[in-house]
Design a protein around this motif. Structure first.
Motif, PDB file in Angstrom:
ATOM      1  N   GLN A 220       0.801  -1.226   0.000  1.00 53.32           N
ATOM      2  CA  GLN A 220       0.000   0.000   0.000  1.00 53.32           C
ATOM      3  C   GLN A 220       0.834   1.278   0.000  1.00 53.32           C
ATOM      4  N   LEU A 221       2.151   1.168   0.077  1.00 56.42           N
ATOM      5  CA  LEU A 221       3.010   2.353   0.093  1.00 56.42           C
ATOM      6  C   LEU A 221       3.081   3.032  -1.269  1.00 56.42           C
ATOM      7  N   PRO A 222       3.308   4.358  -1.278  1.00 57.12           N
ATOM      8  CA  PRO A 222       3.599   5.021  -2.553  1.00 57.12           C
ATOM      9  C   PRO A 222       4.861   4.418  -3.166  1.00 57.12           C
ATOM     10  N   GLU A 223       4.970   4.446  -4.467  1.00 54.67           N
ATOM     11  CA  GLU A 223       6.088   3.799  -5.155  1.00 54.67           C
ATOM     12  C   GLU A 223       7.452   4.253  -4.644  1.00 54.67           C
ATOM     13  N   ASP A 224       7.614   5.550  -4.355  1.00 53.22           N
ATOM     14  CA  ASP A 224       8.929   6.044  -3.927  1.00 53.22           C
ATOM     15  C   ASP A 224       9.307   5.590  -2.519  1.00 53.22           C
ATOM     16  N   ARG A 225       8.353   5.041  -1.782  1.00 51.82           N
ATOM     17  CA  ARG A 225       8.614   4.579  -0.414  1.00 51.82           C
ATOM     18  C   ARG A 225       8.873   3.075  -0.330  1.00 51.82           C
ATOM     19  N   LYS A 226       8.425   2.328  -1.308  1.00 52.34           N
ATOM     20  CA  LYS A 226       8.531   0.863  -1.231  1.00 52.34           C
ATOM     21  C   LYS A 226       9.969   0.381  -1.086  1.00 52.34           C
ATOM     22  N   LYS A 227      10.847   0.834  -1.962  1.00 46.72           N
ATOM     23  CA  LYS A 227      12.224   0.336  -1.938  1.00 46.72           C
ATOM     24  C   LYS A 227      12.936   0.697  -0.629  1.00 46.72           C
ATOM     25  N   PRO A 228      12.849   1.966  -0.144  1.00 42.47           N
ATOM     26  CA  PRO A 228      13.512   2.263   1.134  1.00 42.47           C
ATOM     27  C   PRO A 228      12.962   1.446   2.307  1.00 42.47           C
ATOM     28  N   VAL A 229      11.649   1.242   2.360  1.00 42.00           N
ATOM     29  CA  VAL A 229      11.072   0.454   3.456  1.00 42.00           C
ATOM     30  C   VAL A 229      11.503  -1.002   3.329  1.00 42.00           C
TER      31      VAL A 229
END
Length: 151
Positions: free
Chosen positions: A12-21
């Protein structure tokens, strides 16, 4: 969206947040001492001491396991909450010194919260080192000795 698993949270994260999380998650899973368990807690990805190791649970809600570290994607930043930093002064001093050596700026922190607004400057290796510095046994001891006495 109802979040029931870590994968639900990441999806459910925005695309720019997925990789860092996902990268934070991988670092924590590789670095945390044996005994901590991954879960969803308070709507965030959490690493906790399970009830099987600490039946008392969290004092604010004993039905919940004892929290240690959580990752959250907030409106303007990604946050890492590390309860050990909040209750262990030497650990906080070590982390801030090491962070400053990497970035020459003070970390954006609250009591147990590290906020990362620039997703390209998340110190993954440093967070991994931080996560590995307290065992489950030590965290339980720190937690119990830092709690105010019940009246």
């Amino acid at each position: 969206m109802d979040i029931t698993s870590v994968n639900d949270y990441i999806t459910q994260l925005p695309e720019d947040r997925k990789k860092p999380v996902e990268q934070l998650r991988a670092v924590l899973l590789a670095s945390l001492p044996k005994g901590f368990a991954e879960t969803i807690t308070y709507g965030m990805i959490g690493y906790v001491v399970p009830h099987s190791l600490y039946p008392k649970g969290y004092h604010a809600d004993p039905a919940l396991p004892l929290p240690f570290i959580t990752i959250a994607s907030q409106k303007n930043h990604i946050a890492v909450y590390h309860m050990g930093i909040y209750s262990h002064k030497e650990l906080l001093e070590w982390f801030t010194k090491e962070y400053y050596a990497l970035y020459k700026t003070k970390p954006d922190m609250g009591k147990s919260c590290m906020r990362f607004k620039n997703l390209h400057t998340i110190p993954y290796t440093l967070i991994g080192e931080l996560a590995g510095k307290i065992s489950v046994k030590d965290w339980i001891h720190i937690y119990e000795t830092s709690m105010p006495a019940k009246k």
